[in-house]
Design a protein around this motif. Structure first.
Motif, PDB file in Angstrom:
ATOM      1  N   UNK A  45      18.351  58.015  80.582  1.00 16.30           N
ATOM      2  CA  UNK A  45      17.458  58.323  79.443  1.00 16.30           C
ATOM      3  C   UNK A  45      16.415  57.254  79.144  1.00 16.30           C
ATOM      4  N   UNK A  46      15.675  57.408  77.990  1.00 16.75           N
ATOM      5  CA  UNK A  46      14.483  56.294  77.991  1.00 16.75           C
ATOM      6  C   UNK A  46      15.245  55.163  77.291  1.00 16.75           C
ATOM      7  N   UNK A  47      16.573  55.250  76.798  1.00 12.84           N
ATOM      8  CA  UNK A  47      17.049  53.799  76.051  1.00 12.84           C
ATOM      9  C   UNK A  47      18.618  54.309  76.044  1.00 12.84           C
ATOM     10  N   UNK A  48      19.370  53.441  75.915  1.00 18.87           N
ATOM     11  CA  UNK A  48      20.797  53.252  75.962  1.00 18.87           C
ATOM     12  C   UNK A  48      21.320  53.992  74.544  1.00 18.87           C
ATOM     13  N   UNK A  49      22.344  54.818  74.717  1.00 19.15           N
ATOM     14  CA  UNK A  49      22.859  55.412  73.526  1.00 19.15           C
ATOM     15  C   UNK A  49      24.238  55.508  73.829  1.00 19.15           C
ATOM     16  N   UNK A  50      25.013  55.673  72.546  1.00 20.24           N
ATOM     17  CA  UNK A  50      26.595  55.901  72.929  1.00 20.24           C
ATOM     18  C   UNK A  50      26.957  57.332  73.350  1.00 20.24           C
TER      19      UNK A  50
END
Length: 220
Positions: A45-50
């Motif tokens: 994705x565009x940014x790290x997420x949980x």
């Protein structure tokens, strides 16, 4: 190398050019998955997420999943050659790709998603097992067959996303006691339904942490 390999030159499994199992041009064209990715399911994705849109709100049986390649056109041809066109020689090459992209998991053993018996006989091998075995050698980890199929089930690829979890819910059973930390190896991560069903069975057999390692991942 078998007798056929001495007579016929190797060809790239993606484009067919004579030479290595995957030629340098096609290898460069394979889309590696790097950060940022979802912490839980490994979706890029565009940014790290949980949790991402792919796994949010779902009860997944595994702790985390990681894949080496995006399952796009080149990767599809590669997997098709390996699984459907008898390219059993590809397992070491594919394992090297996975080991180059993904860190060695901190686990006690590698196991694999067991294949359907009829399809295994038709192919002459179980791709996930051969990949796990090759990765175990590269990562210097024990290789164990911890799961078995309970019977035939419709192919996941032929089913809509919502039907996949139900299709594999009772498709697997533990063969033996599982180590506390296990990495489950499969070829392609599509919805995570198969990996999740297998992970639940591994937990029933004693695993406390289950990580999923896949060659490729479908990305919507």
């Amino acid at each position: 190398m078998g007798l056929l390999g001495l007579v016929l030159p190797s060809r790239c499994a993606v484009c067919g050019v004579p030479g290595s199992a995957v030629c340098p041009r096609c290898d460069e064209g394979l889309v590696r998955i790097g950060p940022p990715v979802c912490e839980r399911c490994g979706c890029p994705g565009a940014w790290p997420v949980r949790r991402c849109v792919e796994c949010a709100g779902r009860r997944l049986g595994f702790d985390r999943a990681r894949s080496a390649l995006v399952y796009e056109a080149r990767a599809r041809r590669l997997v098709s050659a390996w699984k459907e066109r008898g390219r059993r020689d590809l397992a070491p090459t594919l394992a090297a790709i996975v080991a180059d992209v993904l860190a060695r998991p901190e686990v006690d053993a590698l196991t694999f998603v067991p294949g359907d018996r009829e399809r295994g006989r038709a192919r002459g091998h179980v791709p996930s097992a051969r990949l796990a075995e090759a990765l175990a050698a590269l990562w210097e980890l024990p290789f164990e067959g911890l799961l078995t199929r309970t019977g035939a089930a419709p192919r996941q690829a032929a089913l809509p996303r919502r039907a996949r979890a139900a299709n594999v819910r009772e498709a697997f059973a533990p063969r033996d006691t599982a180590p506390r930390r296990v990495a489950l190896v499969d070829d392609v991560y599509t919805t995570g339904a198969t990996a999740s069903a297998c992970a639940r069975r591994l937990r029933q057999a004693g695993a406390r942490r289950v990580e999923v390692v896949c060659l490729a991942r479908a990305v919507r």
